[in-house]
Scaffold this motif. Sequence first.
Motif, PDB file in Angstrom:
ATOM      1  N   THR A  66      40.916 -63.446  13.946  1.00 36.48           N
ATOM      2  CA  THR A  66      40.489 -62.111  13.514  1.00 36.48           C
ATOM      3  C   THR A  66      41.712 -61.214  13.425  1.00 36.48           C
ATOM      4  O   THR A  66      42.543 -61.188  14.332  1.00 36.48           O
ATOM      5  N   TRP A  67      41.830 -60.477  12.317  1.00 39.13           N
ATOM      6  CA  TRP A  67      42.828 -59.418  12.194  1.00 39.13           C
ATOM      7  C   TRP A  67      42.138 -58.072  12.376  1.00 39.13           C
ATOM      8  O   TRP A  67      41.061 -57.846  11.818  1.00 39.13           O
ATOM      9  N   CYS A  68      42.751 -57.149  13.093  1.00 42.24           N
ATOM     10  CA  CYS A  68      42.216 -55.797  13.237  1.00 42.24           C
ATOM     11  C   CYS A  68      43.319 -54.791  12.921  1.00 42.24           C
ATOM     12  O   CYS A  68      44.438 -54.892  13.446  1.00 42.24           O
ATOM     13  N   ASN A  69      42.997 -53.835  12.091  1.00 43.91           N
ATOM     14  CA  ASN A  69      43.960 -52.835  11.636  1.00 43.91           C
ATOM     15  C   ASN A  69      43.799 -51.553  12.447  1.00 43.91           C
ATOM     16  O   ASN A  69      42.848 -50.790  12.246  1.00 43.91           O
ATOM     17  N   ASP A  70      44.720 -51.302  13.353  1.00 43.62           N
ATOM     18  CA  ASP A  70      44.704 -50.088  14.182  1.00 43.62           C
ATOM     19  C   ASP A  70      45.680 -49.035  13.680  1.00 43.62           C
ATOM     20  O   ASP A  70      46.015 -48.100  14.400  1.00 43.62           O
ATOM     21  N   THR A  71      46.132 -49.168  12.434  1.00 41.86           N
ATOM     22  CA  THR A  71      47.066 -48.208  11.855  1.00 41.86           C
ATOM     23  C   THR A  71      46.323 -47.290  10.892  1.00 41.86           C
ATOM     24  O   THR A  71      45.175 -47.557  10.510  1.00 41.86           O
ATOM     25  N   PRO A  72      46.955 -46.202  10.433  1.00 39.82           N
ATOM     26  CA  PRO A  72      46.328 -45.356   9.408  1.00 39.82           C
ATOM     27  C   PRO A  72      46.537 -45.878   7.993  1.00 39.82           C
ATOM     28  O   PRO A  72      46.119 -45.242   7.037  1.00 39.82           O
ATOM     29  N   HIS A  73      47.197 -47.031   7.854  1.00 39.84           N
ATOM     30  CA  HIS A  73      47.544 -47.574   6.540  1.00 39.84           C
ATOM     31  C   HIS A  73      46.648 -48.758   6.172  1.00 39.84           C
ATOM     32  O   HIS A  73      46.106 -49.440   7.041  1.00 39.84           O
ATOM     33  N   LYS A  74      46.527 -49.015   4.900  1.00 42.60           N
ATOM     34  CA  LYS A  74      45.916 -50.254   4.431  1.00 42.60           C
ATOM     35  C   LYS A  74      46.882 -51.393   4.720  1.00 42.60           C
ATOM     36  O   LYS A  74      48.105 -51.223   4.616  1.00 42.60           O
ATOM     37  N   ILE A  75      46.355 -52.539   5.081  1.00 48.84           N
ATOM     38  CA  ILE A  75      47.190 -53.702   5.394  1.00 48.84           C
ATOM     39  C   ILE A  75      46.787 -54.860   4.483  1.00 48.84           C
ATOM     40  O   ILE A  75      45.605 -55.119   4.266  1.00 48.84           O
ATOM     41  N   MET A  76      47.809 -55.541   3.939  1.00 47.88           N
ATOM     42  CA  MET A  76      47.605 -56.758   3.162  1.00 47.88           C
ATOM     43  C   MET A  76      48.088 -57.928   4.024  1.00 47.88           C
ATOM     44  O   MET A  76      49.207 -57.894   4.549  1.00 47.88           O
TER      45      MET A  76
ATOM     46  N   GLY B 184      46.548 -65.764   0.395  1.00 48.07           N
ATOM     47  CA  GLY B 184      46.408 -64.310   0.525  1.00 48.07           C
ATOM     48  C   GLY B 184      46.141 -63.710  -0.844  1.00 48.07           C
ATOM     49  O   GLY B 184      46.089 -64.425  -1.842  1.00 48.07           O
ATOM     50  N   TRP B 185      46.017 -62.420  -1.019  1.00 42.44           N
ATOM     51  CA  TRP B 185      46.129 -61.461   0.060  1.00 42.44           C
ATOM     52  C   TRP B 185      44.749 -60.941   0.467  1.00 42.44           C
ATOM     53  O   TRP B 185      43.880 -60.759  -0.388  1.00 42.44           O
ATOM     54  N   TYR B 186      44.572 -60.688   1.764  1.00 39.22           N
ATOM     55  CA  TYR B 186      43.372 -60.075   2.283  1.00 39.22           C
ATOM     56  C   TYR B 186      43.661 -58.588   2.541  1.00 39.22           C
ATOM     57  O   TYR B 186      44.679 -58.249   3.146  1.00 39.22           O
ATOM     58  N   ARG B 187      42.763 -57.730   2.113  1.00 40.02           N
ATOM     59  CA  ARG B 187      42.939 -56.297   2.358  1.00 40.02           C
ATOM     60  C   ARG B 187      42.153 -55.894   3.600  1.00 40.02           C
ATOM     61  O   ARG B 187      40.953 -56.130   3.694  1.00 40.02           O
TER      62      ARG B 187
ATOM     63  N   ILE C  40      47.847 -72.532  12.834  1.00 42.05           N
ATOM     64  CA  ILE C  40      47.551 -71.413  11.944  1.00 42.05           C
ATOM     65  C   ILE C  40      48.702 -70.414  12.039  1.00 42.05           C
ATOM     66  O   ILE C  40      49.248 -70.171  13.123  1.00 42.05           O
ATOM     67  N   PHE C  41      49.073 -69.841  10.893  1.00 36.16           N
ATOM     68  CA  PHE C  41      50.146 -68.853  10.832  1.00 36.16           C
ATOM     69  C   PHE C  41      49.615 -67.566  10.193  1.00 36.16           C
ATOM     70  O   PHE C  41      48.665 -67.596   9.404  1.00 36.16           O
ATOM     71  N   SER C  42      50.271 -66.443  10.516  1.00 35.68           N
ATOM     72  CA  SER C  42      49.801 -65.149  10.022  1.00 35.68           C
ATOM     73  C   SER C  42      50.968 -64.268   9.612  1.00 35.68           C
ATOM     74  O   SER C  42      52.030 -64.262  10.259  1.00 35.68           O
ATOM     75  N   PHE C  43      50.759 -63.520   8.512  1.00 33.32           N
ATOM     76  CA  PHE C  43      51.702 -62.491   8.074  1.00 33.32           C
ATOM     77  C   PHE C  43      50.897 -61.312   7.560  1.00 33.32           C
ATOM     78  O   PHE C  43      49.883 -61.489   6.877  1.00 33.32           O
ATOM     79  N   ALA C  44      51.347 -60.089   7.883  1.00 34.81           N
ATOM     80  CA  ALA C  44      50.649 -58.891   7.424  1.00 34.81           C
ATOM     81  C   ALA C  44      51.655 -57.781   7.188  1.00 34.81           C
ATOM     82  O   ALA C  44      52.704 -57.726   7.853  1.00 34.81           O
ATOM     83  N   GLU C  45      51.336 -56.910   6.242  1.00 39.39           N
ATOM     84  CA  GLU C  45      52.238 -55.810   5.898  1.00 39.39           C
ATOM     85  C   GLU C  45      51.424 -54.572   5.508  1.00 39.39           C
ATOM     86  O   GLU C  45      50.425 -54.672   4.793  1.00 39.39           O
TER      87      GLU C  45
END
Length: 337
Positions: free
Chosen positions: A220-230, A245-248, A266-271
């Motif tokens: 599971t990815w969780c976005n705790d920032t104010p930005h959209k993450i890809m 990818g990419w998942y928004r 499993i590997f992960s990258f997000a920006e």
Amino acid sequence: MRRYARRTVLALPAAALSILVSAAPAHADLKLCNRMSYVVEVAIGIDHQSATATRGWFRIDPAGCRVVAQGTLTADRILLHARALGLYGSSPAPQGGADTLCIAEQNFVIAAARQCRAGQTPAPFTQVHPTPGDDGHLIAYLAEDSEYDDEQARLAGIQRLLVVAGYDASPIDGTDGPKTQAALNAFLKSRGLGADAVQQPNFFARLIEAVQSPSATGLTWCNDTPHKIMAAVATDDGKSVTSRGWYRIDPGKCLHPDVTGQPRQIFSFAEAVDHDNRAVKYKDKALNWGGSTQLCTREAKFEINEQGDCGTRGLSAAGFAAVDMSAGGKTLRFAMP
């Protein structure tokens, strides 16, 4: 600087978008119907007397229809642009279209849509010729190469979201069977829902809510920032590494990438990206979350089965982090430094 302007656009090649020709003038509401296995967001373009306007987004579930323009529609041409929800990750590649018109990330109305301004991006639009339907509406259909009918599209859409949510409902083919029913029953039980929930109008919203909530199983990815993450995920099955990818991931949301089977690693990258889909910088560095394993990506949506020599193959390389899944589930929370 990495750009993600077209990563959420859904493929609608000429053969896949049902173009129904009508010689009659448009004197009725315009309705769009979705026979794809994806929940889509659609923008329309109205071209009339050298003026072009666009409007979006209209969200349409699989096997659903939506009126996107009411009353007498005066137009020389009607154009469409569609995108899958970002939670699908490696959904079809960007569509083609003879016209390039302006869109915005959030709901929008753009009066002069051929000259993009700040906060707007160009996107390909496809001209359509709706046909009168039995209900008096003018209708255009969005369709896949699979050529689903309404019942098949709805079931394939449910299968697809179950897989993203971590339930094994593959293959995604719009055909019912014991495996699909087992995955569906497990989902209903986990959410405290009865069997009748499947037929409710909000069932796709319930599936999406499950996809965007933390889970005790899988990644599971969780976005705790104010930005959209890809984000992108990669899996190693012992024979090859596949990056996808990419998942928004919208601010305050979580997401489960669709990892099927039992990969060895499993590997992960997000920006993080801004409103113009450019990489966000923090202290002069791109705000991202990754690691030391270099794997191939590209700016558009992708699924890459061969790693190495990324640059010479016209691809980009990103540093992915290995994810420890030994506990059976892992949540990665992306936060500001």
